[in-house]
Design a protein around this motif. Sequence first.
Motif, short mmCIF file in Angstrom:
data_model
loop_
_atom_site.label_atom_id
_atom_site.label_comp_id
_atom_site.label_asym_id
_atom_site.label_seq_id
_atom_site.Cartn_x
_atom_site.Cartn_y
_atom_site.Cartn_z
N VAL A 134 0.78 -1.18 0.06
CA VAL A 134 0.10 -0.10 0.11
C VAL A 134 0.92 1.34 -0.03
N ARG A 135 0.59 2.15 -0.84
CA ARG A 135 1.47 3.40 -0.92
C ARG A 135 0.34 4.64 -1.18
N GLY A 136 0.87 5.81 -0.95
CA GLY A 136 0.31 7.10 -1.19
C GLY A 136 0.05 7.67 0.22
N ALA A 137 0.28 8.97 0.55
CA ALA A 137 0.03 9.46 1.76
C ALA A 137 -1.15 9.09 2.46
N PRO A 138 -2.30 9.49 1.95
CA PRO A 138 -3.59 9.18 2.75
C PRO A 138 -3.76 7.71 2.85
N TYR A 179 6.27 18.50 -0.72
CA TYR A 179 7.14 17.08 -1.10
C TYR A 179 6.18 16.22 -1.55
N ASN A 180 6.67 15.74 -2.76
CA ASN A 180 5.90 14.72 -3.39
C ASN A 180 6.72 13.77 -4.26
N LYS A 181 6.33 13.09 -5.15
CA LYS A 181 7.14 12.07 -5.95
C LYS A 181 8.17 12.62 -6.55
N ILE A 182 9.35 11.96 -6.80
CA ILE A 182 10.41 12.55 -7.49
C ILE A 182 10.09 12.93 -8.90
N LEU A 234 7.08 3.39 -11.15
CA LEU A 234 6.17 3.10 -12.20
C LEU A 234 4.76 3.34 -11.79
N GLN A 235 4.39 4.32 -10.74
CA GLN A 235 3.12 4.42 -10.18
C GLN A 235 2.00 5.08 -11.34
N GLY A 236 2.94 5.91 -12.41
CA GLY A 236 1.98 6.24 -13.33
C GLY A 236 1.58 5.15 -14.39
N GLY A 269 -9.16 9.69 -4.73
CA GLY A 269 -7.81 10.22 -4.78
C GLY A 269 -7.71 11.95 -4.49
N THR A 270 -6.48 12.29 -4.59
CA THR A 270 -6.44 13.80 -4.48
C THR A 270 -6.21 14.68 -5.76
N ALA A 271 -4.85 14.35 -6.37
CA ALA A 271 -4.93 15.04 -7.63
C ALA A 271 -5.90 14.69 -8.65
N LEU A 288 -5.97 4.67 -5.65
CA LEU A 288 -5.18 3.74 -5.19
C LEU A 288 -4.18 4.22 -3.98
N ALA A 289 -3.93 5.64 -3.93
CA ALA A 289 -2.87 6.38 -3.32
C ALA A 289 -3.59 7.15 -2.02
N THR A 290 -5.00 7.03 -2.02
CA THR A 290 -5.78 7.34 -0.79
C THR A 290 -6.72 6.35 0.10
N ALA A 335 8.07 2.95 9.26
CA ALA A 335 8.05 2.12 8.09
C ALA A 335 8.41 3.04 6.62
N ARG A 336 8.14 4.32 6.69
CA ARG A 336 8.66 5.18 5.64
C ARG A 336 8.70 6.83 6.26
N PRO A 337 9.49 7.32 5.75
CA PRO A 337 9.70 8.65 6.62
C PRO A 337 9.24 9.91 5.84
N GLN A 355 1.55 13.56 -12.19
CA GLN A 355 2.95 13.01 -11.38
C GLN A 355 2.50 11.66 -10.62
N CYS A 356 3.04 10.67 -10.86
CA CYS A 356 2.91 9.27 -9.96
C CYS A 356 1.66 9.05 -9.90
N ASN A 357 0.98 8.52 -8.68
CA ASN A 357 -0.32 8.08 -8.78
C ASN A 357 -0.85 8.73 -7.32
N GLY A 377 -0.42 15.02 -6.33
CA GLY A 377 -0.63 15.12 -4.96
C GLY A 377 0.47 15.55 -3.99
N ALA A 378 0.55 15.11 -2.74
CA ALA A 378 1.55 15.46 -2.00
C ALA A 378 1.85 14.49 -0.78
N ASP A 379 2.98 14.43 -0.47
CA ASP A 379 3.21 13.42 0.93
C ASP A 379 3.35 14.29 2.08
N ARG A 380 3.79 15.57 1.79
CA ARG A 380 3.86 16.71 3.02
C ARG A 380 4.05 17.87 2.56
C1 LIG Z 1 -2.12 11.38 -2.86
S1 LIG Z 1 -0.78 10.38 -2.69
C2 LIG Z 1 0.57 11.17 -2.29
C3 LIG Z 1 1.66 10.73 -3.07
O1 LIG Z 1 2.03 9.62 -2.43
C4 LIG Z 1 2.92 9.01 -3.77
O2 LIG Z 1 4.22 8.47 -3.36
P1 LIG Z 1 4.41 6.80 -3.13
O3 LIG Z 1 3.64 5.90 -4.36
O4 LIG Z 1 5.86 6.47 -3.07
O5 LIG Z 1 3.91 6.27 -1.67
C5 LIG Z 1 3.16 10.17 -4.77
O6 LIG Z 1 4.42 10.88 -4.30
C6 LIG Z 1 1.97 10.59 -4.54
O7 LIG Z 1 1.91 11.87 -5.09
#
Ligand SMILES: CSC[C@H]1O[C@H](OP(=O)(O)O)[C@H](O)[C@@H]1O
Length: 366
Positions: free
Chosen positions: A60-64, A266-269, A215-217, A188-190, A181-183, A103-105, A175-177, A255-258
């Motif tokens: 599972v990934r994505g900030a929310p 702060y968001n995906k590279i 490859l989240q996108g 989603g947010t974006a 799936l990320a929330t 788990a993740r910073p 950008q990314c996802n 979206g954003a992680d912080r």
């Molecule tokens: C709304 S999700 C925010 C954010 O999380 C994703 O990163 P990751 O897949 O490494 O958890 C990506 O940065 C999304 O924009």
Amino acid sequence: MGIDIEELKSKINPRLRPIIWRDSDNTLVLLDQRKLPFEETYVELRDPQSTADAIRQMIVRGAPAIGITAAYGMVLAIAHGNASTLDEALNELARARDALNAARPTAQNLFWATERMLSTASNAIHNGSAKSVRELLGVMKREAKAIFDEEFDAELRMGIYGLEKVNDGDTILTQCNAGGLATGTGIGTATAPIRVAHALGIRVSVIAPETRPWLQGARLTVYELMADGIPVTLIADTAVGYVMYRGMVNSVMVGADRILRDGHVYNKIGTFKEAVIAHELGIPFYAIAPSSTFDLRSRVEDVKIEERDPDEVRKIRGVPIAPENVPVFNPVFDVTPPKYVTALITERGIIYPPFDKNVPRVLSVR
Ligand SMILES: CSC[C@H]1O[C@H](OP(=O)(O)O)[C@H](O)[C@@H]1O
């Protein structure tokens, strides 16, 4: 535009649900996002350590989504733990918080969720609303569900606020996802303004960069938008500048992680690259995130950018694409300074510069 929320909810009915709480046996069920888009398989979790591992391994990934998952990881500490007294339960929860937080910073939602769950438990014990471990479990389950429901509601609101930034016929670069799936909720947010616009019959399409190395996108954004009939075009990360230069993009929504008090995102590279090019070409750049993603205390120098396994860059799905011993630098987030951010779209409204003044005001915090 008077939008009927209930009608909108019925129209936005995402097929993919990445986080499921099975109350019958207190089990957290996660869609394994490492396997998408080729397999839809689920993992079942019954303790906080395996939940932390699932976050670290990006099942599972994505900030929310990480925040919601961590909240249920705290529930599992009580549901399947060994505490027989409330003191033991609080100790179990503190250990679970530490395991999950490790788990993740970078994603702020992780720390926001574990602290909220721990303080909810502590308050319930001290105000007498939880007089036994069994009663505390009920409190924790309700709080985790509240976090999920609040996230769902926040995404709908961000989608409605974000509609102001979507015109009929727009193409939006992501950008990314940062989708459902990320929330965890499926919206989603974006992608919230995109899904709301689509549900209301506004013609909108998406350009999704593949988003190396994970490859989240290519694997996630494309998959979830196609599953819901939203037009999307996949591009290589290296094509981002060209599609903007060609005038193919009306706005960038990420979206954003912080997000810090002063608007650092702060968001995906790769996000910073998009923001700078958008700024240069006069294309609006929006970061879309709930208030649970905001960190109003940290400064830029305080925030850790996660670096992951070098093989994530050396290989694609286990297939080597570089010499096996090549040195690798693999930061998986970057930071976009506020000068490149047109606005922040939250569930409490759209925030414009100056962010250090308007973020606290709109989020109605000191
Ligand atoms: C709304 S999700 C925010 C954010 O999380 C994703 O990163 P990751 O897949 O490494 O958890 C990506 O940065 C999304 O924009």
